[in-house]
Scaffold this motif. Structure first.
Motif, PDB file in Angstrom:
ATOM      1  N   LYS A  68       0.796  -1.170   0.034  1.00 38.22           N
ATOM      2  CA  LYS A  68       0.061  -0.046  -0.004  1.00 38.22           C
ATOM      3  C   LYS A  68       0.857   1.498  -0.064  1.00 38.22           C
TER       4      LYS A  68
ATOM      5  N   ASP B 269       0.938   4.087  -2.695  1.00 36.42           N
ATOM      6  CA  ASP B 269       0.555   5.311  -2.376  1.00 36.42           C
ATOM      7  C   ASP B 269       1.758   6.340  -3.330  1.00 36.42           C
TER       8      ASP B 269
ATOM      9  N   ARG C 199       1.511   9.063  -6.258  1.00 37.81           N
ATOM     10  CA  ARG C 199       1.648  10.470  -6.055  1.00 37.81           C
ATOM     11  C   ARG C 199       2.962  10.968  -6.963  1.00 37.81           C
TER      12      ARG C 199
ATOM     13  N   ASP D 201      -5.372  12.671  -2.985  1.00 37.94           N
ATOM     14  CA  ASP D 201      -5.796  11.577  -2.160  1.00 37.94           C
ATOM     15  C   ASP D 201      -6.474  10.553  -2.541  1.00 37.94           C
TER      16      ASP D 201
ATOM     17  N   VAL E  40      -5.333   8.140  -5.383  1.00 37.51           N
ATOM     18  CA  VAL E  40      -4.374   7.202  -4.407  1.00 37.51           C
ATOM     19  C   VAL E  40      -5.000   6.444  -3.803  1.00 37.51           C
ATOM     20  N   GLU E  41      -6.099   6.629  -3.292  1.00 35.00           N
ATOM     21  CA  GLU E  41      -7.024   5.566  -2.472  1.00 35.00           C
ATOM     22  C   GLU E  41      -7.766   4.692  -3.343  1.00 35.00           C
TER      23      GLU E  41
ATOM     24  N   ILE F  28      -4.898   2.200  -4.767  1.00 29.91           N
ATOM     25  CA  ILE F  28      -4.549   1.135  -3.815  1.00 29.91           C
ATOM     26  C   ILE F  28      -5.929   0.127  -3.857  1.00 29.91           C
TER      27      ILE F  28
END
Length: 194
Positions: free
Chosen positions: A81, A85, A89, A172, A175-176, A179
């Motif tokens: 993870k 991330d 980014r 954010d 990214v989530e 993932i």
């Protein structure tokens, strides 16, 4: 040092906008506001400048990825993870450099090409190892660790092609989502890891 940084930044802007072949040393010098003859006090050639940009990006990517992993508390899922991330980014925040790195490999000469490719393989191996570790430690459904690593690599390149800070998705949130998608591909419920 400021001139060196300005030359590099101008080259990144111009290589991104027009391509390496179509960008002249004169255009880079004009962008920086110096004479063409003066630019050679800072670089030896346009080839060397491209190689420096691509190698420094790969070095930064590898060093930062290893630093991220060194700071992870937890096991294989947390490590994967954390690297996803970081990967998403980095690619969102360095879209021009990522584009140059992917589109201008063909413009590198022998030794420089070998160096960049070696660093790319090192980064790829890091991702493969993380996917292998996840499979060994969680029973994740990994069909092929190398192909799963390629999927993660492709996600970064994809994000670099479309992500805009002023867009509808925050970084954010982006990214989530990536993932979660990766974990779902591996049969792991990301919510269980929070």
């Amino acid at each position: 040092m400021r001139t060196n940084a300005a030359i590099r930044e101008a080259a990144v802007r111009l290589f991104y906008a027009h391509g390496y072949k179509a960008t002249s040393i004169r255009a880079i010098a004009n962008e920086v506001g110096i004479q063409v003859s003066s630019i050679y006090n800072h670089i030896n050639s346009k080839d060397e400048l491209l190689a420096e940009i691509m190698l420094s990006v790969m070095d930064e990517l590898l060093d930062s990825a290893n630093a991220v992993l060194d700071g992870v508390v937890g096991g294989a899922p947390e490590r994967l993870k954390a690297i996803i991330d970081f990967h998403i980014r980095y690619h969102a925040e360095h879209a021009r450099e990522v584009f140059i790195g992917n589109s201008e490999l063909r413009s590198l000469s022998g030794g420089d090409l070998e160096k960049v490719l070696a660093r790319r393989v090192e980064y790829e191996q890091l991702l493969i190892q993380l996917v292998d570790d996840l499979a060994k430690n969680t029973g994740a459904d990994v069909l092929d660790a190398k192909m799963q690593a390629y999927s993660i690599l492709a996600q970064g390149a994809h994000v670099a092609s479309w992500y805009k800070p002023q867009g509808s998705k925050s970084l954010d949130d982006t990214v989530e989502i990536y993932i979660t998608m990766t974990l779902r591909q591996l049969g792991i419920d990301g919510r269980a890891l929070r």
